[in-house]
Design an enzyme around this catalytic site. Sequence first.
Site, mmCIF file in Angstrom:
data_model
loop_
_atom_site.group_PDB
_atom_site.id
_atom_site.type_symbol
_atom_site.label_atom_id
_atom_site.label_comp_id
_atom_site.label_asym_id
_atom_site.label_seq_id
_atom_site.Cartn_x
_atom_site.Cartn_y
_atom_site.Cartn_z
ATOM 1 N N ASP A 1 6.789 2.173 -0.149
ATOM 2 C CA ASP A 1 5.633 2.679 0.604
ATOM 3 C C ASP A 1 4.815 1.524 1.146
ATOM 4 O O ASP A 1 4.924 0.385 0.686
ATOM 5 C CB ASP A 1 4.754 3.577 -0.269
ATOM 6 C CG ASP A 1 4.031 2.798 -1.376
ATOM 7 O OD1 ASP A 1 4.712 2.018 -2.080
ATOM 8 O OD2 ASP A 1 2.806 2.971 -1.532
ATOM 9 N N GLU B 1 3.412 2.829 -4.696
ATOM 10 C CA GLU B 1 2.817 1.694 -5.411
ATOM 11 C C GLU B 1 1.459 1.338 -4.843
ATOM 12 O O GLU B 1 0.543 0.958 -5.582
ATOM 13 C CB GLU B 1 3.760 0.485 -5.330
ATOM 14 C CG GLU B 1 3.352 -0.699 -6.208
ATOM 15 C CD GLU B 1 2.425 -1.703 -5.530
ATOM 16 O OE1 GLU B 1 1.971 -2.631 -6.214
ATOM 17 O OE2 GLU B 1 2.175 -1.551 -4.314
#
Length: 427
Positions: free
Chosen positions: A80, A175
């Site tokens: 991400d 994350e």
Amino acid sequence: MQNIIDRFISYVTVDTESNPNSETTPSTEKQWDLANKLVEELKAIGMQDVTIDDKAYIMATLPSNVAHEVPTIGFVSHFDTSPDFCGANVKPQIISNYDGKDIILNAEQNIILSPDYFKDLLQYKGQTLITTDGTTLLGADDKAGITEIVTAMEFLINNPEIKHGKIRIGFTPDEEIGRGAHFFDVEKFGAQWAYTMDGSQIGELEYENFNAAGAKITFKGKSVHPGYAKGKMINSMLVANTFISELPTDEVPERTKGYQGFYHIHHLSGSIEESVLELIIRDHNLKKFEKRKEKIQKIARKINKKFAKQFGEDIVVAEIKDQYYNMKEKVLPVKHIVDIAEKAMKELKIKPIIKPIRGGTDGSQLSYMGLPCPNIFAGGHNFHGKYEYVPVESMQKAVEVIIKIAELTALPNFGLEEPKSKTKKRK
């Protein structure tokens, strides 16, 4: 290095921005686009036991090619990108043989990446840089790490003469919003230790990070016609301003470094009736971290006492949630895992830069989940914004570090010097 460039660009051009306001995992549906692509790519290069679960956590195995027993190690990165800046429609620019001068990212908007401001640029003179076009972030955090892990695994598969033990790799969603390790199955991963490839400049090796918490402060108010408001109106935005003024002015990100902690206000919205302030709390020292959290509550109590008679109930509500803790406590008992990475760098003529992370990685949470996990450089700079860039040579070196760690782990005592025995001197 062209294979690294091509692979990296194929990843960063897929939008994987995470969303802190979503309660799903992954937090955005579009993260599946890259996750599914990675699964197919891992299968194509020859990785085994490639799996993806219902929350988009990816795991795969490179089997051992030695007969003797070797610890299973892992490498982890996240796919991400930060919601702090636009991650859609990334248009990477390749700057070959960088000349050490200003880089025009976007002529139309006059956006320039300059070594006068970003002095780290000068250490990459003559190298190949990948930058943004000035309108998005790049996504080197942490698609550079994924690029490096996949490239290293592919190299080891194609070069079986390089001896190594069993290697597990893992790619995670979310994350950037602090949830990357929340559903990571450590038992299924089955490694004795791992490394996150999520650091910045070449040489970084980190096993200390912040203790971290997030705070949401809600301020209440009373709306009254401004012409008749004397002694009656309570403007929640001004109450929020009072709260902010009570925080230490020098303990903010832009005025701290090294082991210094901070408070960081990142969102503020409001009206007369209600305002909401969101901030993060960071400190490497656990006692100071606890004091920082208590400071928030102390300010809230002070303001509530001031308005108790006029408002009749608490006017400030502070909600604080711990996010992650300093991994140092979990890594020091197995310090040899840091020593292996340090030795790998030195053998590759890379100067290790061992310093505390002024942030956190999946590794900090994983360490507390039973998977000690230091952090290694991925090569990028200026994450989470339009000035982000990554030198291709740094990514190549990160690939070599992964390969070297795999080699060292298969050697007796991991290729490290045996500790010298201590003998008592005779009187």
